[in-house]
Design an enzyme around this catalytic site. Structure first.
Site, mmCIF file in Angstrom:
data_model
loop_
_atom_site.group_PDB
_atom_site.id
_atom_site.type_symbol
_atom_site.label_atom_id
_atom_site.label_comp_id
_atom_site.label_asym_id
_atom_site.label_seq_id
_atom_site.Cartn_x
_atom_site.Cartn_y
_atom_site.Cartn_z
ATOM 1 N N SER A 27 82.625 81.467 86.982
ATOM 2 C CA SER A 27 83.154 81.763 88.316
ATOM 3 C C SER A 27 82.143 82.533 89.152
ATOM 4 C CB SER A 27 84.435 82.593 88.209
ATOM 5 O OG SER A 27 85.432 81.904 87.504
HETATM 6 N N1 SAH Z 1 86.510 82.858 82.949
HETATM 7 C C1 SAH Z 1 85.395 81.943 82.850
HETATM 8 C C2 SAH Z 1 85.384 80.835 83.897
HETATM 9 C C3 SAH Z 1 86.355 79.860 83.551
HETATM 10 S S1 SAH Z 1 86.281 78.217 84.190
HETATM 11 C C4 SAH Z 1 84.059 82.655 82.928
HETATM 12 O O1 SAH Z 1 84.044 83.851 83.209
HETATM 13 O O2 SAH Z 1 83.052 81.997 82.690
HETATM 14 C C5 SAH Z 1 87.894 77.811 83.557
HETATM 15 C C6 SAH Z 1 87.988 77.670 82.059
HETATM 16 O O3 SAH Z 1 89.347 77.442 81.761
HETATM 17 C C7 SAH Z 1 87.216 76.480 81.497
HETATM 18 O O4 SAH Z 1 86.396 76.908 80.450
HETATM 19 C C8 SAH Z 1 88.319 75.546 80.981
HETATM 20 O O5 SAH Z 1 87.946 74.809 79.839
HETATM 21 C C9 SAH Z 1 89.424 76.547 80.677
HETATM 22 N N2 SAH Z 1 90.776 75.996 80.636
HETATM 23 C C10 SAH Z 1 91.325 75.032 81.414
HETATM 24 N N3 SAH Z 1 92.613 74.830 81.057
HETATM 25 C C11 SAH Z 1 92.882 75.691 80.029
HETATM 26 C C12 SAH Z 1 94.034 75.950 79.220
HETATM 27 N N4 SAH Z 1 95.183 75.296 79.373
HETATM 28 N N5 SAH Z 1 93.941 76.905 78.284
HETATM 29 C C13 SAH Z 1 92.784 77.601 78.088
HETATM 30 N N6 SAH Z 1 91.672 77.381 78.801
HETATM 31 C C14 SAH Z 1 91.721 76.442 79.763
#
Ligand code: SAH
Length: 216
Positions: free
Chosen positions: A65
């Protein structure tokens, strides 16, 4: 040995100054962002971009992000030392590291095996030790509930009902809710066993929160 130079420190200081101008004011959020070596969370090809206020690809079709978004969500979450916090969407682990820096007891869940495996090894290697889980964040972590705070870092089509019910009374859920292209940042406070108050805090664009898990 962590690859951290005075150049990285200087760039990070500048990033924090920029976030202040954009409205991130909570001193402990700024201090945490000022301490976490974001360049280590990115593929080496993108390291020169680590301290720009932008989102970047982290592999497996996902992104780390934008620092402003991390600052905004973390500020809204109002993290206090010692709080038990669930993060949904571990990704690179950067947001989890920011929460650990703030003294929270962090649980983080990721649905993609490849990212989970990479990040749950990487974070302790640079000194951050949240509890990492591979699973579907829509379901939360019932075995570890209730949580003081829950932070969702992917865009959900609706407020995941199971997450609401894993909050302590008085606890707070921050989740971007909307379509694939635009979400409203929602702040939900559990005011009673079945009572919740919701406030919206402007528009963002996150990768989608998807159901189920994938084994790659
Ligand atoms: N917090 C992260 C950015 C996340 S991008 C950072 O600091 O880098 C969003 C993430 O959510 C992705 O890795 C994606 O695979 C995950 N994601 C999407 N749906 C999800 C779910 N149902 N449960 C857990 N993770 C999920």
């Amino acid at each position: 040995m962590i690859n951290e130079t005075s150049r990285h420190k200087g760039l990070r200081k500048r990033l924090v100054e920029g976030l202040k101008v954009k409205g991130i004011r909570n001193p402990s959020v700024l201090e945490a962002i000022g301490n976490v070596p974001r360049h280590l969370f990115m593929d080496s090809g993108f390291i020169n971009f680590a301290y720009k206020d932008q989102a970047f690809p982290i592999g497996a079709g996902q992104t780390i992000s934008q620092p402003y978004t991390v600052g905004f969500q973390t500020q809204l979450l109002d993290v206090q030392k010692g709080e038990k916090i669930l993060e949904v969407g571990t990704g690179s682990g950067y947001q989890a590291a920011v929460l650990v820096e703030m003294g929270a007891k962090v649980f983080t869940i990721e649905r993609q095996k490849e990212l989970y495996t990479k990040t749950h090894k990487f974070l302790p290697s640079i000194g951050y030790k949240p509890a990492c889980f591979f699973g579907d964040g829509y379901k939360g972590l019932p075995d570890f509930a209730p949580f003081d705070k829950i932070l969702v870092t992917a865009g959900a089509p609706l407020v995941p009902p199971e997450l609401k019910m894993q909050l302590k009374i008085g606890g707070k859920l921050v989740v971007p809710v909307g379509s694939d292209k635009h979400q409203d940042m929602c702040e939900i406070v559990r005011t009673g066993e079945n009572d919740f108050k919701m406030k919206k805090h402007g528009g963002f664009v996150f990768v989608p929160l998807l159901k189920g898990t994938v084994n790659f």
